[in-house]
Design an enzyme around this catalytic site. Structure first.
Site, PDB file in Angstrom:
ATOM      1  N   HIS A   8       0.626  -1.263   0.401  1.00  0.00           N
ATOM      2  CA  HIS A   8       0.074  -0.202  -0.195  1.00  0.00           C
ATOM      3  C   HIS A   8       0.576   1.472   0.336  1.00  0.00           C
ATOM      4  CE1 HIS A   8       0.551  -0.310   4.255  1.00  0.00           C
ATOM      5  NE2 HIS A   8       0.472   1.706   4.621  1.00  0.00           N
ATOM      6  N   ASP A  25      -0.132  -7.090   1.504  1.00  0.00           N
ATOM      7  CA  ASP A  25       0.579  -6.162   1.987  1.00  0.00           C
ATOM      8  C   ASP A  25       2.092  -5.811   1.834  1.00  0.00           C
ATOM      9  OD1 ASP A  25       0.323  -3.266   1.429  1.00  0.00           O
ATOM     10  OD2 ASP A  25       0.214  -3.472   4.171  1.00  0.00           O
ATOM     11  N   SER A  77       4.680   2.011   7.858  1.00  0.00           N
ATOM     12  CA  SER A  77       4.421   1.253   6.896  1.00  0.00           C
ATOM     13  C   SER A  77       5.241   1.094   6.029  1.00  0.00           C
ATOM     14  CB  SER A  77       3.076   1.699   6.028  1.00  0.00           C
ATOM     15  OG  SER A  77       1.849   1.944   7.551  1.00  0.00           O
TER      16      SER A  77
END
Length: 321
Positions: free
Chosen positions: A71, A101, A176
């Site tokens: 993402h 992901d 992230s």
């Protein structure tokens, strides 16, 4: 010894574990800046308007391969990677799997510091450390424990993710894609999400899932109709010191098989998933590109001798390409 002194020693041991782990993985952690083109400006016939995003990642192969979240780079028009030493590079997307992901990037340089991957199973209550760039605050370290394993999470508008690691390490936007490491500084997962409105809940993709994605991407990229192949995909793993001493191995790394194509030369030679390849034609194999280089010097129908580990035992097998 007083209670104060005992508490100070315990705190010092905790601090030592965190700082040591952060120092070991820190040189391999990168900042990822992404430019996206907004759809709205294109719909009116104007040049695309760019918007930016920040994420984290880490180098897992010395030839410039980087792991991050899918993402983070989804829909990217331009990806820039900043290393811990301040150097910046444009990055290309090698492949990704949005369902779990995970994405793999590559930058145009070699001989880079590499994050070591873990090999021991995680336990609830185990100390873990996250390193990343939350809110653009570069190379931030947070520590906590594994709160639970095998969690399922589905944020609005995203696919359901399963088998996640739940921790109480602080994870914020920008974290992230960064590494989640154990007290030895070995990567055990990739930080991926936080739960909105919740305090102290963070989630990471476990290392086994990450390895599978890397192997699939490597297998897809190396499959050339005109070339030769063993039919395996994998990634570099660290050999345990006790194993190296017992088997008198000089090399520190091998290539763990994570993908094995059905009816491929490797499959027919009875190699198995999780075997660790150590050599090909007596040349050391420490990562996938070593194996690719050796195999590509042969023609179809020729034989290659593969040395490998299975269950702590050294073995050899002859593969017909």
């Amino acid at each position: 010894m007083s209670t104060f002194e005992k508490d100070a020693l315990a705190l010092d041991a905790y601090s030592h574990a965190v700082t040591t782990a952060a120092e070991r993985v820190g040189p391999a952690v990168v900042r990822i800046d992404v430019e996206h083109a907004t759809r709205r400006s294109r719909s009116y016939g104007y040049p695309p308007e760019l918007r930016g995003g920040i994420g984290s990642g880490f180098i897992f192969a010395s030839d410039g391969q980087i792991l991050t979240n899918a993402h983070v780079v989804e829909g990217a028009r331009h990806i820039k990677v900043t290393l811990a030493d301040g150097r910046t590079f444009d990055a290309g997307l090698m492949g990704s799997d949005p369902a779990v992901d995970v994405a793999v990037l590559r930058i145009g340089t070699e001989r880079l510091p590499v994050a070591e991957l873990g090999h021991s199973p995680l336990r609830v209550g185990q100390l873990v450390i996250a390193v990343g760039n939350p809110y653009g605050l570069n190379w931030t370290v947070t520590a906590g424990v594994v709160s639970a394993l095998g969690r399922t999470l589905q944020a609005p508008g995203t696919p359901k993710m399963t088998n996640l690691i739940q921790t109480d390490t602080s994870i914020n936007p920008g974290n992230s894609g960064g590494p989640l490491v154990d007290s030895l500084g070995h990567v055990v997962g990739i930080t991926t999400a936080m739960m909105p409105m919740a305090q102290g809940l963070g989630f990471s993709v476990p290392l086994d899932t990450v390895k599978s994605v890397v192997a699939k991407i490597a297998t897809q990229r190396s499959a050339r109709p005109e070339g030769v192949s063993l039919g395996v995909g994998g990634m570099r793993v660290t050999l345990e010191e006790s194993l190296r001493q017992r088997l008198q191995l000089q090399q520190r790394w091998g290539m763990e098989i994570l993908e094995l194509r059905s009816q491929s030369p490797a499959d027919q030679a009875q190699l198995k998933r999780l075997d660790v390849i150590l050599s090909a034609d007596e040349e050391p194999v420490t990562e996938p590109r070593d194996l690719q280089r050796i195999v590509r010097t042969h023609k179809a129908g020729e034989k290659v001798t593969i040395g490998f580990l299975r269950g702590g035992t050294q073995r050899k097998v002859t593969v017909v390409l």
